[in-house]
Structures are given as structure tokens and as C-alpha cells.
Design a protein around this motif. Structure first.
Motif, PDB file in Angstrom:
ATOM      1  N   ASN A  13      94.248 -34.253  11.589  1.00 23.10           N
ATOM      2  CA  ASN A  13      92.624 -34.050  11.798  1.00 23.10           C
ATOM      3  C   ASN A  13      91.977 -35.629  11.999  1.00 23.10           C
TER       4      ASN A  13
ATOM      5  N   ASP B 116      95.356 -34.900   5.441  1.00 26.43           N
ATOM      6  CA  ASP B 116      95.051 -34.540   6.694  1.00 26.43           C
ATOM      7  C   ASP B 116      95.010 -35.252   7.783  1.00 26.43           C
TER       8      ASP B 116
ATOM      9  N   TYR C 181      86.528 -38.115  11.055  1.00 28.52           N
ATOM     10  CA  TYR C 181      86.456 -37.243  12.121  1.00 28.52           C
ATOM     11  C   TYR C 181      86.148 -38.014  13.386  1.00 28.52           C
TER      12      TYR C 181
END
Length: 543
Positions: A240, A237, A539
Motif C-alpha cells: 500500500n 504494508d 499513502y
């Protein structure tokens, strides 16, 4: 100046400007991305030097926080504390809730090799292997055959972990366990690169050999100073993950860490804030206080006299003023604790587990404490040996210990010696019960009361009890709770177990934590969960 030369100079300036712009990358339209990428750098103070970065052997929050950024399990908790697909793209649970089939996504290790179901099986069996001596091996005991293998009474091949194919992992539990899915986001159940471990069993000690599958990878480890990680381009991922660099500073002193925050050398502090600074930080609104489903408590070594007498343990627990501690020492909204399981975990009826218990298993009562101590043979504290209270080196722990030391002196007439040790030494002392009384904290590994209750079972020998306390009825209740998927039956058994623990008092609850934090205004997207780790930067980004 001739027109031709002026024209050439203008062209040259335009070309150079274009080259400079290209060298800086692009933002929305290619103008600012390079600048943005260069700024995606956060410095976070982890605090103590990690005891180990081996996911099978790690036990503390500093270790778990770092490992959660380097490695990733089948699931990962989101900002709402719900396990979400991570290395497992999806999963199926059989109608009887015993068989979990995890379907792995196309994920890679930091060296480019694929993450396979075999990597998970290998890591889980390694954690269960008695020779590994993993304190958290019991978190895998929900799996059929796991406890038997760990105890030496069974074989590895009998543990119900099946590699169906490189991308499919099948796990069979011995009884329904609603908490199992959340456990797959816990470091003990993280995969490791099987090939690397076979070639180099000490791979986790060096950045050069730390092959990982999480959002970040380690590039340097300056012991007792700093661990530097960068974005793992092979993370599934990675699109992100906005941070390019994440430093974990290893500064144990709260005062030093706070000064570094003030001078811009640290961007975020979680918990490690000097208590004397908290009032003015709260008044200014700069301090952010997040919920924390965790308990601050003292362990009693029940094999040490006179702590082998429950009356002494109860007297010590009843003779302190918890409200004074949270108001005058910690000062960040903590709540006095008169039970074991913290607030923030749901009961079978959907209400809070500890609220249903009433947080009232015992009460503070100096007169009763004196009476109990006298009955145990120490009237007014006379003849009471000078016990030692161990805590890991930290100003906040020291202030709490000093306050309790004074309360015991004033209320019971006893003297306690304070002993501090560095984090790794302290953990070793606690693991081997080389203490009389020991400061402890416990943050849940998943949001279920069992993450607290199963700490104090008698077996396995390598667990997190660390008090030498044992109670057969308590063990039976834990087994009962783990043998059913009926939430009412599970919770009732755990409520009863908590009552036994508080009646026999091998531990002394002091307060329920909060997470006071200082975060620079331009730092966004950091998840501060109420359990398991200090912070999650997957994040996070710099605005």
C-alpha cells in the motif's frame, strides 16, 4: 523492396516495439507501470537539519516527522486521527484497563530480520534508562515501575513490560490511561533493532546502519541539505506504499523553500511559507489551510531576574496585541491564545476542552500591565534590564519577535534584544535554560489534554518544562489525573492545572497554530494531521 525483406523488417519493428514496451513495464494491463513507478517521487521540505534520528532522544517536529516514516510503532494514526493496527496486528485490554496485550504481526526490519516483542521492550527500557537522558521518557511512566527505573530508584527488571513470546508483548499500567494506546504511535515508543543497538550504539547517525521497520528507509544524508529515503520493500504494508522515493529537503529559509516550490524543486510545503506571500496565495485559492492542534508561545526562565516575579511575566503577557499578530504577521487563520491547551481536543462531555475553559485565563490590558510592572519596581519600564528573546533562525519567528519587541517597547517602555540560533543550537539552549525568554511551539503527541499538561511537572529532571518553574499543587493535579480512568475526574484535574499554569504564567501563549500548505496538484494521498508530525506520506502518490 522485395516482399520477403519487407516482411522481415515489419517483424523486426514489431519485436523491437515489444521489447521496448516490456522494458517500460506495465500499467493496468502491463503498459504503464514502469512509467508510473519512475514518477512516484516526492520532494518535501522538512526545514531544519534533524537534531537526532534516535527515537528515544528526538523532541522536535522535524525529527518526529522523519522518524515516523523510517520507524513504526504498535499503532499508527489514520487520516481520521484514530490509532490503527500497525506492527501490532491486534490487542486486548483487560477489564480493569491496566493490562494491554499486543499481538505482533509478521513484520520485518529493513535488513530482513523479524520485528519482535523483545525489540519493543529493549527500546522502551532504553528510553527509560537514566543514562539515555530522554526528554520524553515520562511518556512511558504510565507503565508500572517505569518512573522508578528512570529516577534511579527502581530496576529495569521491575518495569512491567513482559515478552510473552516473540510475537506477544504484555504491558501493565499503574493506573488506567485512556491515552496510552495513542502513545504507542509516538516515536519514543517505537521499537529499535536490539541487535544493532548493542553492536553499534550510534547506529542512528548513518544511513548505512539505520535499520528501520517503517514504510521508507534512508539511503543518504547530506547534512543541512537533503535526506533521501526510498520505499522499504520489507515493510509489512509495502503493497500500500506507492512512493518509490521521498526526499526530505533541509532548507530552513522560508523564502528559499518557496522559490524552490515555484521552480519545481519542491512538491509540498507545510507551514514554511513566507508570510508576505500568504495573502495572494489565499486569494488565488492555491493555499490550503489545515487545522493544527498546537500552540505558539514564549517560555520565561523564571530563575532569571526580573522574570522570577509573576507580576513581570503577567505584564509581558498582557501588553501585546495577539489579534494584530495573527492578522498582520502570520495571516493564515491562527487564533489568539489566552489559554494553554489548544482547540481540537475533546473534554469529558464531548465538547472542546478549551472551549469549555473559555480561552480566557487572562486578557490583554496595557493599563493593567503597566500597573503590574510598576508594582514590580519598573514604572514606565525604568530600570528594566535588557532581556534577550531567543528564537530559532526563521523569517516567520523573526517577524513575530520584532512585532512583540515593538509592542513591549511602545506599551511598557522596555527594550528586548532579539537573538536567533540554528535549530540544533537553539534546542540545546532551551534544554539547558540558557535564555531569558524563548520562542516555543508545542504540537500534541496524542489527542488528549495531558500531552500539554504534563509538560510542566517538576519531575523528572529530563522533561519538556524548560522554564525552571515548579508548583506542588500543579504536580499533584497531574498525578491525580494520571491515577484514574474516570474521564470527568481526569479532565477536571487538568482544567484546574491549566488555571494554575496561567495564573503563574511561566509561559506566554500567543496563538493557536494552523497548517498552511502548498501542494502540487498531482500530489495525492498526503495526510496532514493536526498533531505529532508535519505530514504523513505513507499513502501518498503522484497522479
Amino acid at each position: 523492396m522485395p516482399k520477403q525483406l519487407r516482411f522481415l523488417l515489419i517483424v523486426l519493428v514489431v519485436v523491437l516495439a515489444g521489447l521496448l514496451a516490456a522494458g517500460c513495464g506495465g500499467g493496468k494491463d502491463g503498459k504503464d507501470a514502469g512509467k508510473q513507478a519512475a514518477e512516484q517521487y516526492i520532494r518535501y521540505n522538512l526545514g531544519a537539519e534533524p537534531e537526532t534520528l534516535d527515537p528515544a532522544r528526538s523532541t522536535g517536529l522535524p525529527e518526529g516527522t522523519l522518524i515516523t516514516h523510517l520507524l513504526e510503532g504498535l499503532t499508527r494514526y489514520d487520516a481520521n486521527n484514530v490509532p490503527q493496527p500497525a506492527i501490532a496486528e491486534s490487542w486486548d485490554i483487560s477489564p480493569d484497563q491496566l493490562t494491554y496485550t499486543f499481538h505482533l504481526r509478521d513484520a520485518k526490519w529493513s535488513n530482513g530480520e523479524p520485528v519482535t516483542a523483545e525489540d519493543f521492550k529493549y527500546a522502551w527500557l532504553r528510553a527509560l534508562n537514566p543514562e539515555t537522558a530522554a526528554d520524553y521518557a515520562y511518556q512511558l511512566f504510565y507503565i508500572k515501575g517505569a518512573a522508578e527505573y528512570n529516577s534511579g530508584e527502581g530496576k529495569a527488571e521491575d518495569v512491567a513490560i513482559k515478552v510473552v513470546d516473540p510475537k506477544t508483548l504484555e504491558v501493565t499500567l499503574k493506573a488506567p490511561a485512556p491515552q496510552f494506546l495513542g502513545l504507542t504511535a509516538f516515536p519514543t515508543l517505537f521499537p529499535i533493532n536490539a541487535k544493532m543497538d548493542k553492536e553499534n550504539p550510534e547506529w542512528y547517525k548513518s544511513p548505512e546502519t539505520y535499520i528501520c521497520n517503517g514504510p521508507f528507509k534512508m539511503v543518504s544524508w547530506e547534512h543541512n541539505q537533503k535526506i533521501t529515503t526510498v520505499k522499504n520493500e520489507n515493510y509489512w504494508d509495502a503493497a500500500n506504499v506507492k512512493l518509490q522515493k521521498l526526499d526530505f529537503l533541509l532548507v530552513e529559509s522560508y523564502d528559499t523553500a518557496y522559490n524552490m516550490y515555484r521552480t519545481g524543486e519542491v512538491d509540498i510545503l507545510v507551514e514554511d511559507i513566507p508570510t508576505q506571500e500568504i495573502p495572494q496565495l489565499k486569494a488565488s485559492g492555491e493555499l490550503k489551510i489545515f487545522p493544527d492542534c498546537a500552540l505558539y508561545f514564549y517560555r520565561f526562565n523564571v530563575e532569571k531576574k526580573p522574570l522570577n516575579d509573576v507580576r513581570v511575566r503577567k505584564a509581558l503577557a498582557m501588553a501585546i496585541d495577539r489579534q494584530a499578530i495573527v492578522e498582520n504577521v502570520t495571516q493564515a487563520g491562527q487564533k489568539p491564545a489566552f489559554g494553554f491547551v489548544p482547540y481540537g481536543i475533546a473534554d469529558a462531555d464531548g465538547k472542546d476542552f478549551q472551549e469549555n475553559s473559555g480561552n480566557a485565563f487572562f486578557k490583554e490590558d496595557v493599563a493593567e500591565a503597566k500597573k503590574l510592572l510598576a508594582e514590580a519596581g519598573f514604572p514606565e519600564g525604568k530600570g528594566f534590564p535588557k532581556l534577550k528573546l531567543l528564537y530559532n533562525t526563521n523569517e516567520a519567528h523573526q517577524k513575530i519577535a520584532q512585532a512583540i519587541q515593538q509592542m513591549w517597547k511602545q506599551n511598557l517602555g522596555i527594550d528586548i534584544e532579539l537573538v536567533n540560533q540554528e535549530w540544533q543550537v537553539y534546542l540545546d539552549s532551551m534544554d539547558h535554560q540558557n535564555f531569558d525568554i524563548c520562542r516555543s511551539g508545542w504540537s500534541p503527541d496524542y489527542l488528549d489534554p495531558m500531552t500539554f499538561i504534563d509538560m510542566f511537572v517538576t519531575e523528572p529532571p529530563e522533561n519538556n518544562n524548560d522554564t525552571n518553574w515548579s508548583n506542588k499543587k500543579y504536580d499533584e493535579l497531574v498525578k491525580k489525573a494520571n491515577a484514574t480512568g474516570d474521564q470527568k475526574e481526569r479532565m477536571a484535574a487538568m482544567h484546574e492545572a491549566e488555571k494554575i499554569l496561567m495564573d503563574e504564567m511561566p509561559i506566554m501563549p500567543i496563538y493557536y497554530y494552523t497548517k498552511p500548505c502548498l501542494i502540487k496538484d498531482n500530489i495525492k494521498g498526503v495526510i496532514i494531521p493536526p498533531f505529532a508530525v508535519y505530514a504523513d506520506f505513507k499513502y501518498a502518490y503522484v497522479e
